[in-house]
Motif scaffolding. Structure first.
Motif, PDB file in Angstrom:
ATOM      1  N   ASN A  74      32.370  43.180   5.557  1.00  0.00           N
ATOM      2  CA  ASN A  74      33.386  42.297   5.001  1.00  0.00           C
ATOM      3  C   ASN A  74      33.692  41.115   5.903  1.00  0.00           C
ATOM      4  N   LEU A  75      34.441  40.180   5.333  1.00  0.00           N
ATOM      5  CA  LEU A  75      35.029  39.063   6.064  1.00  0.00           C
ATOM      6  C   LEU A  75      36.537  39.196   5.957  1.00  0.00           C
ATOM      7  N   LEU A  76      37.219  39.220   7.105  1.00  0.00           N
ATOM      8  CA  LEU A  76      38.678  39.284   7.124  1.00  0.00           C
ATOM      9  C   LEU A  76      39.251  37.889   7.377  1.00  0.00           C
ATOM     10  N   ASP A  77      40.290  37.567   6.650  1.00  0.00           N
ATOM     11  CA  ASP A  77      40.987  36.297   6.840  1.00  0.00           C
ATOM     12  C   ASP A  77      41.742  36.319   8.171  1.00  0.00           C
ATOM     13  N   THR A  78      41.674  35.251   8.938  1.00  0.00           N
ATOM     14  CA  THR A  78      42.295  35.231  10.271  1.00  0.00           C
ATOM     15  C   THR A  78      43.390  34.175  10.397  1.00  0.00           C
TER      16      THR A  78
ATOM     17  N   ILE B 292      23.740  41.197   7.156  1.00  0.00           N
ATOM     18  CA  ILE B 292      24.921  40.827   6.388  1.00  0.00           C
ATOM     19  C   ILE B 292      25.981  40.278   7.338  1.00  0.00           C
ATOM     20  N   PRO B 293      26.593  39.142   7.027  1.00  0.00           N
ATOM     21  CA  PRO B 293      27.646  38.599   7.900  1.00  0.00           C
ATOM     22  C   PRO B 293      28.898  39.463   7.855  1.00  0.00           C
ATOM     23  N   ASN B 294      29.509  39.661   9.009  1.00  0.00           N
ATOM     24  CA  ASN B 294      30.697  40.491   9.135  1.00  0.00           C
ATOM     25  C   ASN B 294      31.704  39.864  10.083  1.00  0.00           C
ATOM     26  N   SER B 295      32.969  40.177   9.860  1.00  0.00           N
ATOM     27  CA  SER B 295      34.004  39.899  10.858  1.00  0.00           C
ATOM     28  C   SER B 295      33.870  40.907  11.984  1.00  0.00           C
ATOM     29  N   MET B 296      34.104  40.464  13.213  1.00  0.00           N
ATOM     30  CA  MET B 296      33.967  41.327  14.380  1.00  0.00           C
ATOM     31  C   MET B 296      35.057  41.013  15.399  1.00  0.00           C
ATOM     32  N   THR B 297      35.263  41.973  16.306  1.00  0.00           N
ATOM     33  CA  THR B 297      36.317  41.876  17.314  1.00  0.00           C
ATOM     34  C   THR B 297      35.700  41.820  18.703  1.00  0.00           C
ATOM     35  N   VAL B 298      35.818  40.680  19.380  1.00  0.00           N
ATOM     36  CA  VAL B 298      35.329  40.538  20.746  1.00  0.00           C
ATOM     37  C   VAL B 298      36.467  40.985  21.672  1.00  0.00           C
ATOM     38  N   LEU B 299      36.369  42.206  22.160  1.00  0.00           N
ATOM     39  CA  LEU B 299      37.481  42.821  22.882  1.00  0.00           C
ATOM     40  C   LEU B 299      37.912  42.067  24.140  1.00  0.00           C
TER      41      LEU B 299
ATOM     42  N   PHE C  36      37.493  47.531   3.830  1.00  0.00           N
ATOM     43  CA  PHE C  36      37.179  46.525   2.817  1.00  0.00           C
ATOM     44  C   PHE C  36      35.668  46.390   2.691  1.00  0.00           C
ATOM     45  N   HIS C  37      35.254  45.890   1.555  1.00  0.00           N
ATOM     46  CA  HIS C  37      33.829  45.701   1.309  1.00  0.00           C
ATOM     47  C   HIS C  37      33.649  44.522   0.359  1.00  0.00           C
ATOM     48  N   TYR C  38      32.620  43.725   0.615  1.00  0.00           N
ATOM     49  CA  TYR C  38      32.316  42.619  -0.290  1.00  0.00           C
ATOM     50  C   TYR C  38      32.204  43.133  -1.733  1.00  0.00           C
ATOM     51  N   ASP C  39      32.763  42.351  -2.675  1.00  0.00           N
ATOM     52  CA  ASP C  39      32.635  42.694  -4.087  1.00  0.00           C
ATOM     53  C   ASP C  39      32.633  41.405  -4.899  1.00  0.00           C
ATOM     54  N   ASP C  40      32.803  41.515  -6.209  1.00  0.00           N
ATOM     55  CA  ASP C  40      32.746  40.327  -7.071  1.00  0.00           C
ATOM     56  C   ASP C  40      33.863  39.340  -6.764  1.00  0.00           C
ATOM     57  N   ASP C  41      35.011  39.846  -6.320  1.00  0.00           N
ATOM     58  CA  ASP C  41      36.133  38.971  -5.992  1.00  0.00           C
ATOM     59  C   ASP C  41      36.028  38.385  -4.580  1.00  0.00           C
ATOM     60  N   PHE C  42      35.266  39.063  -3.720  1.00  0.00           N
ATOM     61  CA  PHE C  42      35.067  38.616  -2.331  1.00  0.00           C
ATOM     62  C   PHE C  42      33.566  38.641  -2.029  1.00  0.00           C
ATOM     63  N   PRO C  43      32.823  37.680  -2.575  1.00  0.00           N
ATOM     64  CA  PRO C  43      31.362  37.706  -2.407  1.00  0.00           C
ATOM     65  C   PRO C  43      30.926  37.376  -0.980  1.00  0.00           C
ATOM     66  N   VAL C  44      29.759  37.875  -0.623  1.00  0.00           N
ATOM     67  CA  VAL C  44      29.149  37.538   0.662  1.00  0.00           C
ATOM     68  C   VAL C  44      28.924  36.026   0.727  1.00  0.00           C
ATOM     69  N   ASN C  45      29.206  35.451   1.895  1.00  0.00           N
ATOM     70  CA  ASN C  45      28.962  34.031   2.166  1.00  0.00           C
ATOM     71  C   ASN C  45      29.841  33.079   1.341  1.00  0.00           C
ATOM     72  N   SER C  46      30.895  33.616   0.729  1.00  0.00           N
ATOM     73  CA  SER C  46      31.791  32.750  -0.044  1.00  0.00           C
ATOM     74  C   SER C  46      32.839  32.091   0.842  1.00  0.00           C
ATOM     75  N   GLY C  47      33.042  32.644   2.048  1.00  0.00           N
ATOM     76  CA  GLY C  47      34.092  32.154   2.930  1.00  0.00           C
ATOM     77  C   GLY C  47      35.468  32.686   2.587  1.00  0.00           C
ATOM     78  N   LYS C  48      35.552  33.505   1.559  1.00  0.00           N
ATOM     79  CA  LYS C  48      36.832  34.079   1.132  1.00  0.00           C
ATOM     80  C   LYS C  48      37.025  35.415   1.846  1.00  0.00           C
ATOM     81  N   GLY C  49      38.052  35.499   2.700  1.00  0.00           N
ATOM     82  CA  GLY C  49      38.284  36.703   3.478  1.00  0.00           C
ATOM     83  C   GLY C  49      39.444  37.523   2.958  1.00  0.00           C
ATOM     84  N   PHE C  50      39.394  38.818   3.212  1.00  0.00           N
ATOM     85  CA  PHE C  50      40.479  39.712   2.833  1.00  0.00           C
ATOM     86  C   PHE C  50      41.701  39.424   3.704  1.00  0.00           C
ATOM     87  N   LYS C  51      42.834  39.258   3.071  1.00  0.00           N
ATOM     88  CA  LYS C  51      44.074  38.985   3.791  1.00  0.00           C
ATOM     89  C   LYS C  51      44.799  40.278   4.130  1.00  0.00           C
TER      90      LYS C  51
END
Length: 308
Positions: A262-266, A190-197, A114-129
């Motif tokens: 990207n930002l992923l919805d959790t 750029i803000p990103n979702s990340m995985t703390v293993l 996934f990648h930020y785009d017009d539907d999922f802007p950076v810093n919008s808080g809207k994450g990909f489901k």
């Protein structure tokens, strides 16, 4: 190889024994006293997979095998056939054989589709489901991962975990995302979702035991930028550390393939595990506080790694 423990419980079989996540899973299972084995088969070899399943008789398969490339995903751009065999054919082989035998499979995939785009802007808080269609195929690695996720999700026995920018506490481990950005001369901000293993891998084993299926965004809640992480490093470890930024356009000049941000919805993972920490708090607990307890040692090791 198997840990001592309650042999009447689940039996795990790990594919990807020479890989980073595969090794961490083995450590976690050993620590908990679970029974587990390390698969011998290469995923492209269906007959060998069948032989391993017949030999070890697992109740759960953990698939952490695949190619990410060395030293990074740019490798996949010039090794496309190897990438297809490992990341597509191999994963499908394993999912299909497990399904035939009624074995639950957990697949450690990627959220870098996934990648930020017009539907999922950076810093919008809207994450990909989980149900959203991947919109990033800029790298061949991500291209194959998006393809295989779309196929493997049809198997009713499979849980797909979307890992992103995985992090461990060892700040000198080369595949640790934080280690990578510490070594870079310049980073994007750029803000990103990340995985703390250290926090999430044990939860993945619990997910397997619960026999969850479908797709799961496998990241800590929220997003954090490269600058915020490096500022935490300065705060907790080395106040003299410095870094510089460059733009995505400038970054493109020094890499072969574009990178996903990207930002992923959790919502789903937080529903299963309400105790899951937001990304910043998780980094502090599992990475920066442990390293701050041995600040001089960590600082020295990182400076030597950077050659400074």
């Amino acid at each position: 190889m198997a840990a001592n423990g309650n042999h009447d419980g689940p039996v795990f079989l790990i594919f990807g024994k020479t890989g980073w996540i595969g090794g961490l899973l083995a450590e976690e299972l050993k620590k908990s006293g679970a029974k587990y084995h390390l698969a011998d088969a290469r995923l492209e070899d269906r007959a060998a997979i069948i032989a391993d399943l017949d030999k070890y008789k697992p109740t759960h398969v953990l698939n952490a095998a695949g190619l990410t490339g060395r030293p990074n995903v740019d490798w996949c751009e010039t090794h496309k056939l190897e990438t297809i065999r490992a990341n597509v054919i191999g994963c499908l082989n394993l999912a299909d054989v497990c399904n035939e035998r009624g074995i639950h499979m957990t697949y450690y995939g990627t959220g870098c589709i996934f990648h930020y785009d017009d539907d999922f802007p950076v810093n919008s808080g809207k994450g990909f489901k989980e149900a959203d269609k991947p919109n990033f195929t800029g790298s061949y690695y991500s291209h194959t991962k998006a393809i295989v996720e779309n196929l493997v999700k049809e198997f009713p026995n499979v849980l797909i975990l979307r890992v992103r920018m995985p992090i461990v506490s060892d700040l000198c481990y080369p595949r640790n995302f934080i280690t990578k950005i510490i070594k870079y001369d310049k980073v994007i901000n750029i803000p990103n979702s990340m995985t703390v293993l250290p926090e999430l891998l044990p939860l993945s084993i619990e997910m397997a035991k619960r026999k969850l299926t479908g797709i799961m965004n496998f990241t800590n809640p929220g997003a954090i930028s490269h600058n915020e992480i490096l500022d935490l490093y300065k705060e907790y470890i080395d106040p003299e550390f410095t870094y510089a930024n460059f733009s995505v356009e400038e970054q493109a000049k020094v890499i072969v393939a574009p990178r996903s941000n990207n930002l992923l919805d959790t919502e789903r993972i937080s529903g299963e595990f309400p105790e899951l920490l937001p990304i910043r708090e998780s980094l502090i607990k599992y990475v920066f506080e442990p390293n701050a307890a041995k600040k001089e040692e960590t600082c020295k090791a990182v400076r030597e790694m950077r050659g400074r």
